[in-house]
Design a protein around this motif. Structure first.
Motif, mmCIF file in Angstrom:
data_model
loop_
_atom_site.group_PDB
_atom_site.id
_atom_site.type_symbol
_atom_site.label_atom_id
_atom_site.label_comp_id
_atom_site.label_asym_id
_atom_site.label_seq_id
_atom_site.Cartn_x
_atom_site.Cartn_y
_atom_site.Cartn_z
ATOM 1 N N SER A 338 0.831 -1.197 0.000
ATOM 2 C CA SER A 338 0.000 0.000 0.000
ATOM 3 C C SER A 338 0.868 1.250 0.000
ATOM 4 C CB SER A 338 -0.891 -0.023 1.241
ATOM 5 O OG SER A 338 -1.587 1.190 1.361
ATOM 6 N N GLU A 339 0.343 2.302 -0.547
ATOM 7 C CA GLU A 339 1.047 3.592 -0.525
ATOM 8 C C GLU A 339 0.189 4.595 0.249
ATOM 9 O OE1 GLU A 339 3.729 4.202 -3.177
ATOM 10 O OE2 GLU A 339 4.088 6.255 -2.557
ATOM 11 N N GLY A 340 -1.072 4.622 -0.064
ATOM 12 C CA GLY A 340 -1.964 5.609 0.551
ATOM 13 C C GLY A 340 -2.795 5.033 1.683
ATOM 14 N N SER A 342 -5.175 2.808 1.881
ATOM 15 C CA SER A 342 -6.542 2.286 1.762
ATOM 16 C C SER A 342 -6.535 0.754 1.699
ATOM 17 C CB SER A 342 -7.250 2.890 0.555
ATOM 18 O OG SER A 342 -6.650 2.450 -0.635
ATOM 19 N N THR A 343 -5.475 0.175 1.094
ATOM 20 C CA THR A 343 -5.428 -1.291 1.008
ATOM 21 C C THR A 343 -5.299 -1.910 2.407
ATOM 22 O OG1 THR A 343 -4.407 -1.003 -1.136
ATOM 23 C CG2 THR A 343 -4.302 -3.202 -0.214
ATOM 24 N N ALA A 384 -1.737 -2.721 -3.925
ATOM 25 C CA ALA A 384 -2.071 -1.661 -4.877
ATOM 26 C C ALA A 384 -0.976 -1.598 -5.942
ATOM 27 C CB ALA A 384 -2.163 -0.324 -4.144
ATOM 28 N N THR A 385 -1.172 -0.776 -6.965
ATOM 29 C CA THR A 385 -0.183 -0.549 -8.018
ATOM 30 C C THR A 385 -0.012 0.959 -8.171
ATOM 31 O OG1 THR A 385 -0.703 -2.559 -9.231
ATOM 32 C CG2 THR A 385 0.206 -0.764 -10.523
ATOM 33 N N TYR A 386 1.213 1.396 -8.457
ATOM 34 C CA TYR A 386 1.459 2.849 -8.588
ATOM 35 C C TYR A 386 2.261 3.202 -9.819
ATOM 36 C CZ TYR A 386 -0.838 4.482 -4.545
ATOM 37 O OH TYR A 386 -1.828 4.845 -3.674
ATOM 38 N N GLY A 387 2.287 4.482 -10.108
ATOM 39 C CA GLY A 387 3.126 5.024 -11.189
ATOM 40 C C GLY A 387 2.848 4.326 -12.496
ATOM 41 N N GLY A 389 2.732 1.268 -13.163
ATOM 42 C CA GLY A 389 2.512 -0.133 -12.836
ATOM 43 C C GLY A 389 3.509 -0.650 -11.820
ATOM 44 N N GLY A 421 -6.455 -1.363 -7.804
ATOM 45 C CA GLY A 421 -5.971 -0.413 -8.801
ATOM 46 C C GLY A 421 -7.098 0.396 -9.384
ATOM 47 N N ASP A 422 -6.789 0.949 -10.537
ATOM 48 C CA ASP A 422 -7.727 1.851 -11.177
ATOM 49 C C ASP A 422 -7.671 1.578 -12.686
ATOM 50 O OD1 ASP A 422 -8.928 4.041 -12.361
ATOM 51 O OD2 ASP A 422 -8.251 5.443 -10.806
ATOM 52 N N PHE A 425 -5.867 3.642 -15.429
ATOM 53 C CA PHE A 425 -4.422 3.574 -15.679
ATOM 54 C C PHE A 425 -4.154 2.458 -16.685
ATOM 55 C CE2 PHE A 425 -4.537 5.738 -11.638
ATOM 56 C CZ PHE A 425 -3.506 6.656 -11.752
ATOM 57 N N HIS A 427 -1.765 0.422 -16.874
ATOM 58 C CA HIS A 427 -1.245 -0.808 -16.265
ATOM 59 C C HIS A 427 -2.106 -1.161 -15.062
ATOM 60 C CE1 HIS A 427 2.167 -0.261 -18.873
ATOM 61 N NE2 HIS A 427 2.343 0.949 -18.382
ATOM 62 N N PHE A 428 -3.331 -1.547 -15.347
ATOM 63 C CA PHE A 428 -4.289 -1.818 -14.265
ATOM 64 C C PHE A 428 -3.788 -3.001 -13.420
ATOM 65 C CE2 PHE A 428 -8.678 -3.743 -13.264
ATOM 66 C CZ PHE A 428 -8.761 -3.037 -12.074
ATOM 67 N N CYS A 429 -3.505 -2.755 -12.163
ATOM 68 C CA CYS A 429 -3.064 -3.789 -11.216
ATOM 69 C C CYS A 429 -1.837 -4.564 -11.731
ATOM 70 C CB CYS A 429 -4.196 -4.756 -10.902
ATOM 71 S SG CYS A 429 -5.532 -3.990 -9.989
HETATM 72 C C1 LIG Z 1 -0.202 8.480 -8.422
HETATM 73 C C2 LIG Z 1 -1.028 7.247 -8.591
HETATM 74 C C3 LIG Z 1 -0.656 6.299 -9.534
HETATM 75 C C4 LIG Z 1 -1.399 5.130 -9.720
HETATM 76 N N1 LIG Z 1 -1.015 4.235 -10.669
HETATM 77 C C5 LIG Z 1 -1.762 3.123 -10.883
HETATM 78 C C6 LIG Z 1 -1.419 2.180 -11.908
HETATM 79 O O1 LIG Z 1 -0.432 2.326 -12.612
HETATM 80 N N2 LIG Z 1 -2.214 1.089 -12.061
HETATM 81 C C7 LIG Z 1 -3.333 0.870 -11.291
HETATM 82 O O2 LIG Z 1 -4.000 -0.120 -11.481
HETATM 83 N N3 LIG Z 1 -3.671 1.743 -10.297
HETATM 84 C C8 LIG Z 1 -2.939 2.876 -10.091
HETATM 85 N N4 LIG Z 1 -3.291 3.763 -9.114
HETATM 86 C C9 LIG Z 1 -4.466 3.485 -8.287
HETATM 87 C C10 LIG Z 1 -4.113 2.845 -6.948
HETATM 88 O O3 LIG Z 1 -3.428 1.639 -7.100
HETATM 89 C C11 LIG Z 1 -5.403 2.599 -6.190
HETATM 90 O O4 LIG Z 1 -6.009 3.839 -5.927
HETATM 91 C C12 LIG Z 1 -5.230 1.828 -4.890
HETATM 92 O O5 LIG Z 1 -6.502 1.487 -4.379
HETATM 93 C C13 LIG Z 1 -4.496 2.641 -3.858
HETATM 94 O O6 LIG Z 1 -4.246 1.848 -2.713
HETATM 95 P P1 LIG Z 1 -3.466 2.419 -1.430
HETATM 96 O O7 LIG Z 1 -4.263 3.575 -0.902
HETATM 97 O O8 LIG Z 1 -3.406 1.296 -0.457
HETATM 98 O O9 LIG Z 1 -2.098 2.827 -1.837
HETATM 99 C C14 LIG Z 1 -2.547 4.913 -8.917
HETATM 100 C C15 LIG Z 1 -2.936 5.861 -7.963
HETATM 101 C C16 LIG Z 1 -2.177 7.022 -7.795
HETATM 102 C C17 LIG Z 1 -2.593 8.017 -6.745
#
Ligand SMILES: Cc1cc2nc3c(=O)[nH]c(=O)nc-3n(C[C@H](O)[C@H](O)[C@H](O)COP(=O)(O)O)c2cc1C
Length: 734
Positions: A338-340, A342-343, A384-387, A389, A421-422, A425, A427-429
């Motif tokens: 997790s980064e934010g 919520s996970t 979660a996934t960020y940036g 992917g 994920g979302d 994006f 690269h979903f998940c």
């Molecule tokens: C800056 C940013 C980048 C993200 N990049 C991706 C992504 O590349 N692929 C994806 O599936 N979700 C992406 N997400 C969505 C997060 O993975 C999703 O909101 C997740 O539920 C956050 O979980 P967390 O709050 O535990 O970190 C991104 C969200 C943010 C804010």
């Protein structure tokens, strides 16, 4: 494990270690000061020569000692006068009484024993052991974070506290390891764990004749003064007593009547080690080393303060889970990426439901994965996934740790991976998929096929819970209501609208904290840097939308560039907002998208609203670091965002050069990637100087920029993947 060894012990011991380190740093100045003031021992002078000169002034002389800084002192008891005097090695004349100042005495005692006798001495010894453990574990943690031991010198990215902690730590670590190892050795010596030197143990028989003048004694005449450690004089009342001469080579007993050497014990290896350790610890006799060790020690208070900040933040960020079973003995282990945060909330709901169903459930961050977790009956991974992917913060080192475990092994637990994920994006998940693949390669059977949860959907999570319950053989109801992020209210203070004429309305919006309703005092903005993200929750929705920040708290406003998207709930809301209108917002740090420290050039590339954070970096560049901005819009007349501000920055040298490209302009419409391709030689020159590239904007633009940059960097023997891996190519792409 490493973090546990480093984090909490570091916080608990920070104060004690700071006392030892700061006093050590102060004491380290002494050898350099002494060296500057102590008279030099002239070459060719013998011990006998000096002893004769001093004995003529002090008939009751009992010893001459050469101190580690090279100064000479004499102990005497002349009946009417007694004491210890500093003497000139060339003439033997007195230079005044030898005394250690009260301040030095207190600082030394604080350093060695916290002014608390033997208990304090033991605590200082344990402190040295703790410092050693913190230095080693800190280096390993930094290596892990930067991508291995070979990457230890790479630029450190992150928050200011992370950067200070890492940079100072790696500068000081050699000195701290040396100081703590030698300190430990000396402490062990104090408590008798290291045997004392015995010297000459067999009885020595003196001739018993009348003592000859000290200056005539052969064994003392042949001893160079530069090598003297200590010369003890015989008791004048005892004709059988002898001189004892100690040098680095060993100990000699000398007949007071004949001047003959009666016995000699060479210095043992242990004594030589003790001498070396003392020199290495105190810097006495090696003043430059002393100063370097002092500098390393002076870093300890800053390491302590930044370490406490990092620890407190990590603790505050990690949600608490009630009744977490120990990892050993748990039947189910949940690992969270997790980064934010919520996970973590979803994982907490899963933990509670499984615990209620009678399982022993352990929950931990993916970064902490260890062998104990792989001994459970099943492993559930929520990430979660960020940036682009990539892994979120609490899972950054998961794949490398997993890879370090030996190849395919039998007995791995079955695994279920749930990605958060979302779908917006590309690269979903993707990271969750990478984790599932890596675990399969390691030989972990699949408990459930990998599933994806889009935008924190409670329904999709509950569905996965039912699937999990089915394989576990019992009902599993997962009803999770996502906790809304903690927001602060902000008020729109100003707006500028661009791009309407070319069909891409982009607004620069500036927000302020609302004034205190009672006192009217200006409100305080949350803390943020340009390039961080602001999460804004549009009315009637719970999902925040993220925008890159174009300002920092120091600018006194929170500034963003928002492009109006068709059907976009949040962008429509923000474009319709009138000055004075309020939003609910929270800050999400984005330490990966920041300029590196130092003065190497920056190449800033963006298009459309992506100029926001780049303009913020330029605005903050009061020091005039070379910054080159490439930016693309549609029409110079309609959507040239920050046009006047950038012209001002060019004049003030905050911005070194600006290249714009407008795709809809009549005279040769062009895109930002065209400017990059045309500027290849200059960009190569900047990259040779170590330039960092920061790209911000839409995904299509970012891809076109990568295609344009590859042929630019290739002739330098570089590629974008390499530049990315060392933080010299960073993106904020949406
Ligand atoms: C800056 C940013 C980048 C993200 N990049 C991706 C992504 O590349 N692929 C994806 O599936 N979700 C992406 N997400 C969505 C997060 O993975 C999703 O909101 C997740 O539920 C956050 O979980 P967390 O709050 O535990 O970190 C991104 C969200 C943010 C804010």
């Amino acid at each position: 494990m490493l973090r546990r060894l480093h984090g909490l012990p570091g916080v608990v011991l920070a104060l004690g270690l700071t006392v030892v380190a700061v006093t050590g740093a102060v004491l380290s100045l002494q050898p350099a000061l002494d060296r500057a003031t102590a008279p030099m021992v002239p070459a060719g002078t013998s011990v006998a020569g000096l002893a004769a000169q001093v004995a003529a002034r002090h008939p009751g002389i009992s010893a001459i000692r050469q101190r580690p800084d090279g100064s000479l002192t004499v102990a005497f008891d002349d009946g009417d006068a007694r004491g210890v005097e500093r003497v000139d090695p060339a003439t033997g004349t007195g230079l005044g009484p030898y005394q250690v100042s009260e301040t030095t005495r207190v600082i030394t005692s604080l350093h060695r024993s916290f002014l608390a006798g033997d208990a304090g001495r033991a605590a200082a010894g344990l402190g040295a052991l703790a410092m050693l453990a913190l230095s080693v574990s800190g280096t390993l943690l930094l290596a892990r974070r930067l991508g291995g031991a070979g990457a230890l010198l790479r630029p450190i990215r992150g928050t200011p506290a992370q950067r200070w902690h890492g940079e100072l730590g790696r500068l000081a670590v050699a000195g701290l390891v040396l100081s703590s190892l030698t300190g430990l050795w000396m402490s062990a010596g104090t408590f008798g764990f290291i045997p004392e030197a015995q010297g000459i143990t067999s009885p020595v028989t003196a001739s018993g004749g009348a003592p000859a003048p000290v200056g005539t004694l052969a064994a003392l005449r042949s001893a160079p003064l530069a090598e003297l450690r200590e010369l003890s004089f015989p008791d004048p009342a005892d004709p059988t007593d002898v001189f004892t001469l100690r040098t680095a080579a060993g100990e000699t007993r000398i007949d007071a009547a004949t001047g003959a050497a009666l016995a000699f014990a060479p210095a043992t290896t242990l004594e030589q080690i003790n001498d070396l350790v003392r020199t290495l610890h105190t810097g006495r006799g090696a003043w430059l080393l002393g100063l370097l060790l002092g500098l390393a020690s002076a870093a300890v208070p800053v390491l302590g303060a930044t370490g406490i900040m990092l620890w407190a933040r990590r603790r505050a960020a990690r949600p608490r889970v009630a009744a977490n079973a120990p990892a050993r003995g748990a039947d189910t282990v949940i690992l969270v990426g997790s980064e934010g945060n919520s996970t973590w909330g979803f994982a907490g709901t899963l933990h509670a439901a499984l615990t209620a169903a009678g399982h022993r459930v352990h929950i931990a961050a993916m970064n902490d994965v260890g062998t104990a977790h792989l001994a459970a009956d099943r492993l559930l991974i929520l990430t979660a996934t960020y940036g682009e992917g990539y892994a979120p913060a609490s899972a950054k080192s998961f794949l490398s740790r997993l890879a370090r475990l030996p190849g395919r092994l039998p007995g791995r637990p079955p695994v279920a991976v749930l990605g958060f994920g979302d779908r917006n994006f590309p690269h979903f998940c993707r990271f969750a998929q990478e984790v599932a693949d890596a675990l399969e390669t390691k030989g972990c059977p699949r408990l459930l096929p990998m599933k994806r949860v889009d935008r924190r959907s409670s329904q999709e999570f509950a569905q996965w819970g039912q699937d999990l319950g089915a394989v576990l053989g019992h009902d599993l109801t997962l009803s999770h209501v996502a906790e809304p992020p903690k927001t602060v209210p902000l008020m729109l203070a100003g707006r500028e609208l661009y791009g309407e004429a070319v069909g891409t309305p982009v607004a620069i919006l500036r927000f302020e904290a609302p004034r205190d309703p009672r006192t009217g005092a200006p409100g305080r903005l949350p803390s943020f840097e340009a390039g961080d993200l602001v999460g804004i929750v549009p009315p009637g929705d719970t999902m925040p939308r993220f925008y890159s920040l174009a300002s920092s708290t120091r600018d006194g406003v929170l500034e963003i560039c928002v492009r109006l998207r068709e059907g976009g709930l949040c962008s429509t809301f923000l474009h319709a907002l009138a000055p004075g209108g309020a939003i609910n917002a929270f800050i999400r740090e984005n330490p990966a998208f920041r300029p590196t420290e130092g003065r190497t050039p920056l190449i800033l590339i963006g298009a459309g609203a992506g100029i926001g954070p780049l303009a913020g970096f330029v605005r903050a560049n009061a020091a005039g670091r070379p910054m080159h901005l490439y930016w693309g819009g549609r029409s110079a007349a309609s959507d040239f965002l920050y046009e006047h501000e950038l012209a001002q920055h060019l004049a003030e040298r905050r911005l070194t050069s600006l290249k714009t490209a407008f795709s809809r302009d009549v005279e040769g419409g062009a895109y930002v990637q065209d400017r990059i391709a045309a500027d290849a030689p200059r960009l190569r020159e900047l990259l040779k100087q170590g330039a960092q590239i920061l790209v911000c904007g839409g995904r299509d633009m970012a891809e076109a920029v990568t295609r344009a940059l590859e042929p630019v960097v290739r002739p330098l023997g570089l590629d974008l993947a390499t530049l990315k891996s060392c933080g010299r190519y960073v993106e904020d792409v949406y």
